[in-house]
Enzyme design. Structure first.
Site, PDB file in Angstrom:
ATOM      1  N   GLU A  23       0.834  -1.213   0.000  1.00 41.42           N
ATOM      2  CA  GLU A  23       0.000   0.000   0.000  1.00 41.42           C
ATOM      3  C   GLU A  23       0.864   1.257   0.000  1.00 41.42           C
ATOM      4  O   GLU A  23       2.069   1.207   0.277  1.00 41.42           O
ATOM      5  CB  GLU A  23      -0.940   0.007   1.212  1.00 41.42           C
ATOM      6  CG  GLU A  23      -0.192   0.025   2.531  1.00 41.42           C
ATOM      7  CD  GLU A  23      -0.973   0.670   3.674  1.00 41.42           C
ATOM      8  OE1 GLU A  23      -1.570   1.754   3.457  1.00 41.42           O
ATOM      9  OE2 GLU A  23      -0.970   0.113   4.772  1.00 41.42           O
ATOM     10  N   LYS A 157      -3.598  -1.869  15.062  1.00 44.36           N
ATOM     11  CA  LYS A 157      -2.900  -1.019  16.028  1.00 44.36           C
ATOM     12  C   LYS A 157      -3.706  -0.881  17.307  1.00 44.36           C
ATOM     13  O   LYS A 157      -4.924  -0.941  17.301  1.00 44.36           O
ATOM     14  CB  LYS A 157      -2.681   0.376  15.448  1.00 44.36           C
ATOM     15  CG  LYS A 157      -1.594   0.446  14.409  1.00 44.36           C
ATOM     16  CD  LYS A 157      -1.549   1.811  13.772  1.00 44.36           C
ATOM     17  CE  LYS A 157      -2.873   2.192  13.166  1.00 44.36           C
ATOM     18  NZ  LYS A 157      -3.326   1.334  12.095  1.00 44.36           N
TER      19      LYS A 157
HETATM   20  N1  PSU Z   1      -1.758   1.057   9.896  1.00 46.40           N
HETATM   21  C1  PSU Z   1      -0.494   1.541  10.031  1.00 46.40           C
HETATM   22  N2  PSU Z   1      -0.099   2.569   9.255  1.00 46.40           N
HETATM   23  C2  PSU Z   1      -0.948   3.129   8.338  1.00 46.40           C
HETATM   24  C3  PSU Z   1      -2.271   2.600   8.186  1.00 46.40           C
HETATM   25  C4  PSU Z   1      -2.635   1.585   8.984  1.00 46.40           C
HETATM   26  O1  PSU Z   1       0.268   1.054  10.855  1.00 46.40           O
HETATM   27  O2  PSU Z   1      -0.549   4.070   7.665  1.00 46.40           O
HETATM   28  C5  PSU Z   1      -3.183   3.161   7.131  1.00 46.40           C
HETATM   29  C6  PSU Z   1      -3.548   2.051   6.136  1.00 46.40           C
HETATM   30  O3  PSU Z   1      -3.467   2.580   4.843  1.00 46.40           O
HETATM   31  C7  PSU Z   1      -4.987   1.721   6.488  1.00 46.40           C
HETATM   32  C8  PSU Z   1      -5.484   3.079   6.894  1.00 46.40           C
HETATM   33  O4  PSU Z   1      -5.719   1.189   5.403  1.00 46.40           O
HETATM   34  O5  PSU Z   1      -4.416   3.610   7.668  1.00 46.40           O
HETATM   35  C9  PSU Z   1      -6.745   3.002   7.698  1.00 46.40           C
HETATM   36  O6  PSU Z   1      -7.304   4.286   7.753  1.00 46.40           O
HETATM   37  P1  PSU Z   1      -8.805   4.468   8.245  1.00 46.40           P
HETATM   38  O7  PSU Z   1      -8.770   4.119   9.686  1.00 46.40           O
HETATM   39  O8  PSU Z   1      -9.104   5.909   7.995  1.00 46.40           O
HETATM   40  O9  PSU Z   1      -9.634   3.542   7.402  1.00 46.40           O
END
Ligand code: PSU
Ligand code: MN
Length: 301
Positions: A23, A157
């Site tokens: 990603e 996380k």
């Molecule tokens: N987990 C990490 N680093 C990140 C992300 C998740 O340790 O940068 C990013 C990923 O791209 C994940 C996104 O899909 O955050 C999730 O964001 P949201 O909670 O807005 O869906």
């Protein structure tokens, strides 16, 4: 739809050689500059180490790219016009010829479109703490439910509501396979997760067996392989708890909402821990990239 598939990736796909999707939101919005570009390259190196071709996915000048050259990677890391893109944003961004870094959701969607079946990241998005009031649940979950991609991650996380996320994974029919563990891992430290898993896999071949069986059964959605962060790489628990509480309060006080919540908290962590959370993050993504490559190799073999 015109996808731009990097020649090396296209070659590998055409000849059935292993490819691993990566990603780009983690590069643009998950890791601080200037480390992010170096780390993005290191993650690609880890995929190669595991025996597969890396395909970092992003939207560049309105074109969804499967595999980025060095200039594109640099742009994702350093260009302020790059926005965080989920599946719902893809059409608009392409129509407007914009630049976007794809989340786990959008990366999974594009990977599946290109025929890439294995994907490595750090942490999956999930149900946020306070979701009972905010309804903040990552589209990573609903997308994975309907997208045929295997995501290798280190769980979710600790900024998220881990048990609620596990419940949603069950509802959405997303299998969670623990890689050499029967506990759901989390980061920045492991112990917090503390939830049992139903299934453990001991090898990349065992994952490939599950994927083949699912194909035969026409189970079309995604699969989660969770790979625990190494115990000696965890963040100190006391530091973690303190920073998390402060970060959540700061997000609330600043009125941070929607897609800005995850980047805000990650950045808060990296700053407040003086880079220690960053080191954990990088170590676990690299380890996931190697494992994803081995799974892709097993699947190709
Ligand atoms: N987990 C990490 N680093 C990140 C992300 C998740 O340790 O940068 C990013 C990923 O791209 C994940 C996104 O899909 O955050 C999730 O964001 P949201 O909670 O807005 O869906
Ligand atoms: Mn959200």
């Amino acid at each position: 739809m015109q996808l731009s598939i990097h020649p090396e990736v296209a070659d590998a796909l055409a000849s059935g050689r292993p490819v691993v999707a990566l990603e780009s939101t983690i590069i643009s919005h998950g890791l601080p500059r200037p480390d992010n570009l170096r780390v993005a390259r290191e993650i690609e190196d880890s995929v190669r180490e595991g025996g597969a071709v890396p395909a970092t996915i992003a939207v560049v000048d309105g074109v969804p790219c499967i595999g980025l050259d060095d200039a594109a990677l640099d742009r994702v890391a350093n260009d302020d016009s790059v926005v965080k893109v989920s599946v719902r944003d893809l059409g608009t961004l392409v129509a407007r010829h914009g630049n976007g870094a794809t989340t786990v959701a959008a990366t999974s969607h594009l990977a599946a479109l290109a025929g890439v079946r294995v994907f490595a990241t750090g942490g999956l998005g999930g149900v946020h703490r306070g979701a009972r009031d905010t309804w903040d649940e990552s589209a990573d979950l609903t997308t994975l439910a309907v997208t045929p991609v295997t995501v290798v991650c280190a769980g979710v996380k600790s900024i998220l509501d881990v048990p609620a996320t596990l419940e949603r994974l069950e509802t959405l029919n997303i299998p969670v396979l623990g890689y050499r563990t029967d506990r759901f891992p989390g980061f920045y430290y492991l112990a917090d997760a503390g939830y049992a898993l139903d299934w453990t896999v001991e090898s990349p071949e065992a994952v490939a067996d599950v994927l083949r069986a699912r194909d035969a059964l026409e189970c079309r959605g995604g699969v989660l392989v969770v790979n625990p962060v190494a115990p000696d790489e965890e963040l100190d628990r006391a530091v973690h708890d303190e920073v998390l509480a402060a970060g959540l309060a700061a997000a609330d006080a600043a009125g941070v909402r929607g897609k800005d919540v995850t980047p805000f908290l990650l950045d808060y962590f990296h700053t407040a821990t003086d880079g220690r959370s960053l080191a954990v993050n990088v170590a676990l993504v690299r380890s996931n990239a190697v494992l994803a490559a081995r799974i892709a190799v097993a699947l190709a073999g």
